[in-house]
Design a protein around this motif. Structure first.
Motif, mmCIF file in Angstrom:
data_model
loop_
_atom_site.group_PDB
_atom_site.id
_atom_site.type_symbol
_atom_site.label_atom_id
_atom_site.label_comp_id
_atom_site.label_asym_id
_atom_site.label_seq_id
_atom_site.Cartn_x
_atom_site.Cartn_y
_atom_site.Cartn_z
ATOM 1 N N GLU A 4 0.830 -1.214 0.000
ATOM 2 C CA GLU A 4 0.000 0.000 0.000
ATOM 3 C C GLU A 4 0.864 1.264 0.000
ATOM 4 O O GLU A 4 0.551 2.245 -0.679
ATOM 5 C CB GLU A 4 -0.924 0.000 1.212
ATOM 6 C CG GLU A 4 -2.008 -1.062 1.179
ATOM 7 C CD GLU A 4 -2.949 -0.954 2.369
ATOM 8 O OE1 GLU A 4 -2.801 0.017 3.148
ATOM 9 O OE2 GLU A 4 -3.824 -1.824 2.524
ATOM 10 N N ILE A 5 1.946 1.234 0.782
ATOM 11 C CA ILE A 5 2.831 2.393 0.832
ATOM 12 C C ILE A 5 3.493 2.604 -0.526
ATOM 13 O O ILE A 5 3.629 3.737 -0.995
ATOM 14 C CB ILE A 5 3.905 2.202 1.919
ATOM 15 C CG1 ILE A 5 3.239 1.958 3.277
ATOM 16 C CG2 ILE A 5 4.820 3.418 2.004
ATOM 17 C CD1 ILE A 5 4.204 1.595 4.383
ATOM 18 N N ALA A 6 3.878 1.509 -1.166
ATOM 19 C CA ALA A 6 4.488 1.599 -2.492
ATOM 20 C C ALA A 6 3.514 2.213 -3.492
ATOM 21 O O ALA A 6 3.894 3.052 -4.327
ATOM 22 C CB ALA A 6 4.927 0.213 -2.956
ATOM 23 N N ALA A 7 2.242 1.812 -3.391
ATOM 24 C CA ALA A 7 1.227 2.361 -4.295
ATOM 25 C C ALA A 7 1.039 3.856 -4.048
ATOM 26 O O ALA A 7 0.894 4.638 -4.992
ATOM 27 C CB ALA A 7 -0.093 1.611 -4.105
ATOM 28 N N ASP A 8 1.050 4.267 -2.792
ATOM 29 C CA ASP A 8 0.893 5.685 -2.456
ATOM 30 C C ASP A 8 2.004 6.524 -3.077
ATOM 31 O O ASP A 8 1.764 7.636 -3.570
ATOM 32 C CB ASP A 8 0.911 5.886 -0.940
ATOM 33 C CG ASP A 8 -0.358 5.366 -0.274
ATOM 34 O OD1 ASP A 8 -1.321 5.077 -1.008
ATOM 35 O OD2 ASP A 8 -0.369 5.263 0.968
ATOM 36 N N LEU A 9 3.242 6.003 -3.042
ATOM 37 C CA LEU A 9 4.390 6.776 -3.514
ATOM 38 C C LEU A 9 4.713 6.507 -4.988
ATOM 39 O O LEU A 9 5.605 7.144 -5.550
ATOM 40 C CB LEU A 9 5.622 6.451 -2.654
ATOM 41 C CG LEU A 9 5.525 6.842 -1.173
ATOM 42 C CD1 LEU A 9 6.810 6.483 -0.429
ATOM 43 C CD2 LEU A 9 5.237 8.336 -1.019
ATOM 44 N N GLY A 10 3.992 5.555 -5.582
ATOM 45 C CA GLY A 10 4.221 5.265 -6.996
ATOM 46 C C GLY A 10 5.550 4.592 -7.264
ATOM 47 O O GLY A 10 6.179 4.831 -8.308
ATOM 48 N N VAL A 11 5.999 3.746 -6.334
ATOM 49 C CA VAL A 11 7.269 3.024 -6.516
ATOM 50 C C VAL A 11 7.025 1.556 -6.234
ATOM 51 O O VAL A 11 5.924 1.137 -5.882
ATOM 52 C CB VAL A 11 8.365 3.580 -5.572
ATOM 53 C CG1 VAL A 11 8.668 5.032 -5.897
ATOM 54 C CG2 VAL A 11 7.943 3.438 -4.107
ATOM 55 N N THR A 12 8.070 0.743 -6.382
ATOM 56 C CA THR A 12 7.948 -0.693 -6.130
ATOM 57 C C THR A 12 8.120 -0.992 -4.645
ATOM 58 O O THR A 12 8.645 -0.171 -3.893
ATOM 59 C CB THR A 12 9.012 -1.471 -6.917
ATOM 60 O OG1 THR A 12 10.315 -1.083 -6.444
ATOM 61 C CG2 THR A 12 8.906 -1.173 -8.409
ATOM 62 N N GLU A 13 7.694 -2.199 -4.239
ATOM 63 C CA GLU A 13 7.887 -2.620 -2.850
ATOM 64 C C GLU A 13 9.375 -2.701 -2.519
ATOM 65 O O GLU A 13 9.781 -2.427 -1.393
ATOM 66 C CB GLU A 13 7.220 -3.967 -2.610
ATOM 67 C CG GLU A 13 5.700 -3.912 -2.590
ATOM 68 C CD GLU A 13 5.087 -5.229 -2.162
ATOM 69 O OE1 GLU A 13 5.510 -5.775 -1.124
ATOM 70 O OE2 GLU A 13 4.198 -5.729 -2.876
ATOM 71 N N SER A 14 10.167 -3.094 -3.511
ATOM 72 C CA SER A 14 11.612 -3.170 -3.290
ATOM 73 C C SER A 14 12.185 -1.800 -2.946
ATOM 74 O O SER A 14 13.046 -1.677 -2.062
ATOM 75 C CB SER A 14 12.305 -3.729 -4.539
ATOM 76 O OG SER A 14 13.710 -3.722 -4.389
#
Length: 303
Positions: A220-230
């Motif tokens: 979810e945090i990755a989606a918020d910031l528009g980046v990958t989970e990695s």
């Protein structure tokens, strides 16, 4: 995760004698699947308080095995909620796994205890945290040996019940009713931590707040910031390292890193971060983060 759970179930079946379960196999499997996130939560909570060399997979495997055991042994007629029943067993299994990974020798434990005692005595005498040179002189050793002892302690899992006490052990096995001085120090540390988080660069602050304080999934945090989970994982590691160095700079200066090139961009940015923490904190503001019991305003049971 499913394959890990299957392996844990298989291991349990191989090691456990047959018994008449209170629940059917289908009910047990449903309990296990429903409460798998509980294992992840407890493992993540423990990882924040132990050395970095401990692998998540080792603790997760032990936790899942305990979850399977709990599902097999839980009797709903006794009136104990499964969540509480399983939590106790999962946490115990994780602690047992950590104890099995503890490699610290008796000499390391003795040196760590002597170092902590001497540091506390010097802090009381000097009215401040002693420097590495002052501590080494009081111990009759060199700063090199002192740093080696600190490194050994950092790499050790400090969960043995044989009297090995360090700040990490105090965090994990605390007194039920700490004294006024201990409580004041704990409240100061919590206050410093909150101010250190508030002083982080915006993106790093967001990752730490959302992941640790709000316990949101990394996806979810990755989606918020528009980046990958990695990338979120990298930002989290960067933020934790920065927090650790920032806190050490103010609380344990002898553990603070010394930059090879103080004029480099990275060193200047770090120095700016350390200064920002100092500029954002006072004794009053640090203690205001918690109540007299050391609870943050949003903690359960805070008064």
């Amino acid at each position: 995760m499913t394959s890990t759970m299957t392996a844990a179930v298989a291991d349990f079946d191989a090691d456990t004698a047959t018994a008449v379960p209170a629940l059917s196999a289908v009910e047990q499997e449903e309990l296990i699947r429903t409460h798998m996130p509980l294992v992840g939560h407890l493992v993540r909570d423990m990882l924040t308080r132990i050395p970095n060399h401990i692998h998540r997979d080792d603790l997760t495997s032990a936790g899942l095995h305990a979850l399977v055991t709990a599902a097999r042994g839980w009797d709903p007629t006794r009136g104990i909620p499964f969540h509480r029943f399983a939590t106790t067993r999962i946490r115990g299994a994780i602690l047992d796994e950590l104890r099995s990974l503890d490699w610290a020798t008796r000499s390391v434990r003795t040196k760590a205890r002597a170092t902590d005692t001497t540091r506390q005595n010097l802090t009381t005498t000097l009215g401040r945290t002693p420097t590495a040179e002052e501590l080494a002189q009081a111990l009759g050793t060199t700063t090199t040996d002192l740093h080696q002892t600190d490194n050994d302690v950092q790499r050790a899992t400090v969960l043995s019940l044989q009297g090995f006490t360090t700040s990490s052990a105090d965090d994990l096995v605390t007194e039920p009713a700490p004294g006024p001085e201990d409580m004041l120090l704990r409240r100061e540390q919590i206050g410093y931590l909150h101010h250190a988080i508030d002083s982080l660069p915006e993106r790093l602050q967001y990752v730490i707040t959302e992941y640790f304080l709000k316990e949101r999934p990394m996806a979810e945090i990755a989606a918020d910031l528009g980046v990958t989970e990695s990338r979120i994982s990298q930002l989290r590691a960067e933020a934790l390292a920065l927090l650790k160095d920032g806190l050490n700079t103010h609380l344990d200066p002898h553990l603070a890193p010394v930059p090879e090139n103080p004029e480099s961009i990275t060193a200047r940015r770090r120095a700016g971060y350390y200064a920002a923490i100092a500029g954002n904190t006072t004794m009053q503001s640090r203690l205001a983060m918690t109540n007299a019991y050391g609870h943050t305003p949003y903690a359960a049971g805070a008064a």
